[in-house]
Enzyme design. Structure first.
Site, PDB file in Angstrom:
ATOM      1  N   ASN A  99      49.628  34.772  31.690  1.00 33.59           N
ATOM      2  CA  ASN A  99      49.297  35.707  30.617  1.00 33.59           C
ATOM      3  C   ASN A  99      50.086  36.992  30.829  1.00 33.59           C
ATOM      4  O   ASN A  99      50.329  37.391  31.972  1.00 33.59           O
ATOM      5  CB  ASN A  99      47.787  36.019  30.683  1.00 33.59           C
ATOM      6  N   HIS A 101      49.970  41.072  30.149  1.00 32.25           N
ATOM      7  CA  HIS A 101      48.967  42.100  29.835  1.00 32.25           C
ATOM      8  C   HIS A 101      49.600  43.482  29.985  1.00 32.25           C
ATOM      9  O   HIS A 101      50.295  43.745  30.976  1.00 32.25           O
ATOM     10  CB  HIS A 101      47.768  41.957  30.784  1.00 32.25           C
ATOM     11  N   SER A 128      51.958  43.485  33.267  1.00 31.36           N
ATOM     12  CA  SER A 128      51.822  42.485  34.335  1.00 31.36           C
ATOM     13  C   SER A 128      51.859  41.091  33.738  1.00 31.36           C
ATOM     14  O   SER A 128      51.348  40.868  32.639  1.00 31.36           O
ATOM     15  CB  SER A 128      50.466  42.633  35.046  1.00 31.36           C
ATOM     16  N   ASP A 137      41.955  38.763  31.857  1.00 37.98           N
ATOM     17  CA  ASP A 137      43.106  39.462  32.435  1.00 37.98           C
ATOM     18  C   ASP A 137      43.020  39.506  33.963  1.00 37.98           C
ATOM     19  O   ASP A 137      43.202  40.552  34.602  1.00 37.98           O
ATOM     20  CB  ASP A 137      43.216  40.888  31.850  1.00 37.98           C
TER      21      ASP A 137
HETATM   22  C1  GRF Z   1      51.396  42.522  24.178  1.00 36.73           C
HETATM   23  O1  GRF Z   1      51.304  43.885  24.462  1.00 36.73           O
HETATM   24  C2  GRF Z   1      50.795  41.714  25.307  1.00 36.73           C
HETATM   25  O2  GRF Z   1      50.965  42.296  26.566  1.00 36.73           O
HETATM   26  C3  GRF Z   1      49.338  41.726  24.941  1.00 36.73           C
HETATM   27  O3  GRF Z   1      49.325  41.606  23.549  1.00 36.73           O
HETATM   28  C4  GRF Z   1      50.528  42.124  23.004  1.00 36.73           C
HETATM   29  C5  GRF Z   1      51.144  41.032  22.196  1.00 36.73           C
HETATM   30  O4  GRF Z   1      52.243  41.492  21.449  1.00 36.73           O
HETATM   31  N1  GRF Z   1      48.607  40.697  25.660  1.00 36.73           N
HETATM   32  P1  GRF Z   1      53.168  40.465  20.670  1.00 36.73           P
HETATM   33  O5  GRF Z   1      52.265  39.630  19.765  1.00 36.73           O
HETATM   34  O6  GRF Z   1      53.875  39.610  21.666  1.00 36.73           O
HETATM   35  O7  GRF Z   1      54.108  41.303  19.864  1.00 36.73           O
END
Ligand code: GRF
Length: 202
Positions: A99, A101, A128, A137
């Site tokens: 994932n 985050h 991360s 997370d």
């Molecule tokens: C990103 O900031 C990711 O870290 C978080 O959600 C957002 C997704 O953005 N988990 P995108 O859909 O890839 O533009």
């Protein structure tokens, strides 16, 4: 390395992964939202994609698992996927779900990470990529990208700067996982033959 990506929204990380594909290929995109722009990105790139309604989580997971059985992915990437996968689902793909985050985990799991980092007076922020376990997370962090927080930063500027870095971090980690340099086993990350005790800084 056969990779599938789970999304819920705009899919900019998916786009970055599609552009890179060094050592890995994106075989399928799953979304829990019909209107997710990421699904358009998948279609434009001629990547197989599925919208799965997550109103009933158990049914959604079963449907997804059924589809995954025929795809047989080596890696599942959660890139802005807004659902929490069950222990049963995760157990079907041990050490194979990551994932991204937008915080320096273990700090600030959950939402509003940029504002929370600002409110706490942090000097550093970032993103991360971690192995997924059943907590939100949470799981061993594979790599992080760091940014300095400046006095003039707002949640918006931090979000922008973090996202830009995410687009490099995620393909880097997926590329590493596709190479022989990194293996994940029993919820541990092994990098160049050694268990990783600190995230790789990228
Ligand atoms: C990103 O900031 C990711 O870290 C978080 O959600 C957002 C997704 O953005 N988990 P995108 O859909 O890839 O533009």
């Amino acid at each position: 390395m056969k990779t599938v990506v789970f999304i819920s929204g705009r899919g900019s990380n998916l786009q970055a992964l599609l552009k890179d594909q060094s050592g890995y290929e994106i075989n399928h995109v799953f979304s829990d939202r019909k209107s997710a722009y990421g699904l358009e990105i998948a279609k434009k790139s001629a990547v197989n994609n599925s919208y799965i309604n997550w109103k009933n989580k158990q049914q959604a997971e079963n449907r997804t698992l059924k589809l995954l059985e025929s795809i047989r992915p080596d890696l599942i990437v959660l890139a802005g996927f807004m659902q929490i996968l069950s222990t049963k689902f995760i157990a079907c793909y041990p050490d194979s779900i990551i994932n991204i985050h937008p915080s320096l985990l273990p700090a600030y799991p959950g939402l509003n990470t940029h504002q929370r980092a600002l409110d706490a007076g942090e000097l550093m922020h970032g993103a991360s990529v971690h192995l997924v376990d059943e907590k939100l997370d949470h799981g061993p962090v594979i790599a992080q990208t760091l940014i300095n927080i400046l006095n003039k930063d707002t949640a918006e500027t931090l979000a922008e700067k973090t996202l830009e870095k995410e687009h490099k971090l995620l393909p880097f980690v997926v590329g590493l996982m596709a190479s022989d340099n990194i293996q994940c086993s029993k919820n541990r990350v092994i990098f160049n033959g050694q268990t990783l005790t600190q995230p790789i800084t990228y």
